[in-house]
Design an enzyme around this catalytic site. Structure first.
Site, PDB file in Angstrom:
ATOM      1  N   ARG A  30      24.339  32.502 119.175  1.00 39.46           N
ATOM      2  CA  ARG A  30      24.957  32.138 117.899  1.00 39.46           C
ATOM      3  C   ARG A  30      25.936  33.227 117.465  1.00 39.46           C
ATOM      4  O   ARG A  30      27.053  32.928 117.014  1.00 39.46           O
ATOM      5  CB  ARG A  30      23.876  31.918 116.834  1.00 39.46           C
ATOM      6  CG  ARG A  30      23.137  30.609 117.001  1.00 39.46           C
ATOM      7  CD  ARG A  30      21.819  30.581 116.241  1.00 39.46           C
ATOM      8  NE  ARG A  30      21.190  29.262 116.290  1.00 39.46           N
ATOM      9  CZ  ARG A  30      20.524  28.788 117.335  1.00 39.46           C
ATOM     10  NH1 ARG A  30      20.389  29.514 118.432  1.00 39.46           N
ATOM     11  NH2 ARG A  30      19.988  27.570 117.288  1.00 39.46           N
ATOM     12  N   SER A 166      18.092  20.657 117.937  1.00 43.19           N
ATOM     13  CA  SER A 166      18.706  21.352 116.806  1.00 43.19           C
ATOM     14  C   SER A 166      19.985  22.064 117.219  1.00 43.19           C
ATOM     15  O   SER A 166      20.813  22.400 116.376  1.00 43.19           O
ATOM     16  CB  SER A 166      17.724  22.359 116.208  1.00 43.19           C
ATOM     17  OG  SER A 166      17.405  23.372 117.148  1.00 43.19           O
ATOM     18  N   GLN A 167      20.162  22.294 118.521  1.00 41.05           N
ATOM     19  CA  GLN A 167      21.384  22.970 118.985  1.00 41.05           C
ATOM     20  C   GLN A 167      22.626  22.126 118.729  1.00 41.05           C
ATOM     21  O   GLN A 167      23.714  22.664 118.532  1.00 41.05           O
ATOM     22  CB  GLN A 167      21.262  23.312 120.470  1.00 41.05           C
ATOM     23  CG  GLN A 167      20.240  24.406 120.742  1.00 41.05           C
ATOM     24  CD  GLN A 167      20.070  24.682 122.217  1.00 41.05           C
ATOM     25  OE1 GLN A 167      20.845  24.210 123.057  1.00 41.05           O
ATOM     26  NE2 GLN A 167      19.055  25.443 122.563  1.00 41.05           N
ATOM     27  N   ASP A 310       9.802  26.029 122.418  1.00 40.15           N
ATOM     28  CA  ASP A 310       9.863  26.985 123.522  1.00 40.15           C
ATOM     29  C   ASP A 310       8.566  27.770 123.688  1.00 40.15           C
ATOM     30  O   ASP A 310       8.393  28.479 124.687  1.00 40.15           O
ATOM     31  CB  ASP A 310      11.038  27.952 123.328  1.00 40.15           C
ATOM     32  CG  ASP A 310      12.369  27.318 123.696  1.00 40.15           C
ATOM     33  OD1 ASP A 310      12.364  26.252 124.341  1.00 40.15           O
ATOM     34  OD2 ASP A 310      13.419  27.878 123.346  1.00 40.15           O
ATOM     35  N   LYS A 337      14.575  19.697 128.844  1.00 38.11           N
ATOM     36  CA  LYS A 337      14.876  21.128 128.959  1.00 38.11           C
ATOM     37  C   LYS A 337      15.330  21.431 130.386  1.00 38.11           C
ATOM     38  O   LYS A 337      15.808  20.553 131.109  1.00 38.11           O
ATOM     39  CB  LYS A 337      13.645  21.945 128.571  1.00 38.11           C
ATOM     40  CG  LYS A 337      13.210  21.767 127.118  1.00 38.11           C
ATOM     41  CD  LYS A 337      14.142  22.479 126.155  1.00 38.11           C
ATOM     42  CE  LYS A 337      13.595  22.467 124.749  1.00 38.11           C
ATOM     43  NZ  LYS A 337      14.450  23.228 123.804  1.00 38.11           N
ATOM     44  N   ARG A 341       9.457  19.575 131.254  1.00 36.58           N
ATOM     45  CA  ARG A 341       8.394  20.575 131.132  1.00 36.58           C
ATOM     46  C   ARG A 341       7.003  19.945 131.010  1.00 36.58           C
ATOM     47  O   ARG A 341       6.013  20.587 131.375  1.00 36.58           O
ATOM     48  CB  ARG A 341       8.681  21.504 129.939  1.00 36.58           C
ATOM     49  CG  ARG A 341       9.824  22.458 130.236  1.00 36.58           C
ATOM     50  CD  ARG A 341      10.186  23.342 129.051  1.00 36.58           C
ATOM     51  NE  ARG A 341      11.121  24.395 129.484  1.00 36.58           N
ATOM     52  CZ  ARG A 341      11.756  25.220 128.667  1.00 36.58           C
ATOM     53  NH1 ARG A 341      11.588  25.113 127.354  1.00 36.58           N
ATOM     54  NH2 ARG A 341      12.564  26.151 129.143  1.00 36.58           N
ATOM     55  N   ARG A 385      10.664  29.627 131.821  1.00 40.29           N
ATOM     56  CA  ARG A 385       9.444  29.671 131.021  1.00 40.29           C
ATOM     57  C   ARG A 385       8.208  29.261 131.823  1.00 40.29           C
ATOM     58  O   ARG A 385       7.085  29.670 131.493  1.00 40.29           O
ATOM     59  CB  ARG A 385       9.602  28.829 129.755  1.00 40.29           C
ATOM     60  CG  ARG A 385      10.764  29.311 128.890  1.00 40.29           C
ATOM     61  CD  ARG A 385      10.641  28.947 127.437  1.00 40.29           C
ATOM     62  NE  ARG A 385      11.868  29.274 126.730  1.00 40.29           N
ATOM     63  CZ  ARG A 385      12.207  30.505 126.329  1.00 40.29           C
ATOM     64  NH1 ARG A 385      11.398  31.516 126.566  1.00 40.29           N
ATOM     65  NH2 ARG A 385      13.352  30.717 125.689  1.00 40.29           N
TER      66      ARG A 385
END
Length: 430
Positions: A30, A166-167, A310, A337, A341, A385
């Site tokens: 950001r 939300s991105q 996440d 993602k 996942r 992750r």
């Protein structure tokens, strides 16, 4: 050839370590877009060395050089467009979709084959509504994107679904101040990962950008960025793996310098969630300390992770390893993602006899057949992750082999080195 990590832990399972974490990838990405939009009036300190941030920073720097290539030494270009290749960096894909729409030039925005399977249509259509010239170079609704900028603003009102990523919303909010008419976003439905939208708005506010948020509408008027510096906090997502290690250890005292008790990062919720597993968080002079109190609780509560997806892999693996038959909601975005996942967790948890099943969007662990073999090999599915969530199982299993160990470079390049500092043995298998 990719390399695998062989992770083990000899001796008593007591962890005592101080770990300096890299800067937050979410804040860094950001901050880099905000700095570029401000034409460098806004400076950024404590940039992450995560691959996603390095990629985005490199692209933005090269975009500022007339006629330069945009991805390493690549000479690839379309006929009249600059090639912008984000590789596997999903945040960069979304943020650059909006940024390039507002920038003068013609661009082909692309990424890896997996990136081409990750939807971008909701954001692209919202940008087109505003006035962006965007088309899909291959499959409808997916990267690559042809972007001809700058956009010719037709409206300052746009609707966007809140339950996907939300991105998309953050990407639009960051370009809003430089649009001639500003922008009002009407969020349809429930907002997923609200803390990340809050983070975006808080960072914009730090450099003079005001907003109003009434009901489901967020408005930002056209306005100038003020000179300033955005100082990036260490990464709470990376901190979550140290909470996992503390939970699976017999005893643990781990200090994490420079993390803030009051953080912009949604994943700072880990400190509250981990109370379920007997992990306490305390403030230190320059950060936090986490410790295992040995007071793990049994809970019937359904844990909602929609604001911090996440963290899901980390928390689910901890619960599975501790034999807790917990249930979770808010996992809808996990399927789009770096990999699916949910499927990845189901595949790998089966190796220790645990199932993860879904019914009406509630995901439930069954650990009745939990067992720990002497050795286990974990597939990562090109997902950083997965590697970092499963490696701490070495505290319970003699040897954990993590496939494609370099995958952690996406967000936490020093993960394996930091594990060594905490007493883990890491060897490499080709």
């Amino acid at each position: 050839m990719s390399k695998n990590a062989l992770v083990s832990f000899k001796g008593t399972k007591n962890i005592n370590a101080e770990i300096q974490l890299t800067g937050s990838k979410s804040e860094c990405n950001r901050a880099l877009i905000i700095s570029a939009l401000s034409k460098k009036l806004v400076k950024v300190e404590n940039l992450s060395n995560a691959a996603d941030t390095v990629t985005l920073n490199g692209i933005l720097n090269k975009l500022g050089v007339e006629g330069s290539e945009l991805r390493g030494d690549s000479k690839l270009k379309t006929a009249n467009s600059e090639l912008v290749d984000v590789g596997p960096a999903g945040t960069a894909m979304r943020f650059l979709s909006a940024y390039l729409s507002a920038k003068n030039g013609n661009f082909l925005l692309t990424g890896t084959e997996r990136m081409k399977q990750r939807p971008i249509g909701i954001l692209a259509e919202a940008l087109k509504t505003i006035g962006a010239d965007i088309s899909y170079a291959e499959a409808e609704g997916f990267p690559p994107l042809n972007i001809n900028g700058p956009l010719d603003q037709k409206t300052n009102q746009v609707k966007i679904k809140g339950d996907i990523s939300s991105q998309y919303i953050s990407a639009l909010l960051m370009i809003a101040p430089i649009l001639p008419q500003g922008l009002t976003l009407e969020i349809e439905g429930e907002l997923t990962s609200k803390p990340y939208v809050d983070m975006t708005l808080d960072m914009l506010a730090e450099v003079g950008i005001e907003h109003s948020w009434n009901g489901n509408s967020i408005s930002i008027k056209p306005q100038a960025f003020k000179p300033g510096t955005l100082i990036v906090e260490p990464d709470w997502s990376a901190a979550s793996y140290w909470y996992s290690i503390a939970a699976l250890a017999d005893e643990a005292e781990i200090t994490l310098p420079a993390l803030k008790a009051k953080s912009l990062q949604g994943d700072s919720q880990i400190k509250n969630i981990m109370k379920i597993f007997g992990i306490a968080t305390s403030k230190t002079d320059n950060g936090i300390a986490i410790s295992n109190l040995g007071l793990s609780l049994d809970t019937k509560e359904v844990l909602n992770l929609k604001t911090c997806p996440d963290l899901a892999q980390t928390i689910i693996v901890i619960a599975a390893a501790l034999g807790k038959n917990m249930s979770f909601t808010g996992l809808e975005t996990l399927k789009i993602k770096e990999t699916d996942r949910i499927a990845a967790l189901q595949n790998e948890l089966a190796k220790i006899g645990v199932t993860l099943t879904e019914s009406n969007l509630v995901y439930t662990l069954n650990t009745d057949n939990l067992h720990f073999p002497d050795q286990i090999t974990i597939a990562t599915y090109e997902d950083h992750r997965m590697a970092m969530a499963f490696a701490p199982l070495a505290l319970l299993i003699k040897e954990v082999e993590i496939e494609d160990m370099q995958v952690v470079e996406k967000s936490y390049p020093y993960y394996w080195e930091d594990l060594k500092k905490a007493g883990f043995n890491i060897s490499i298998k080709n």
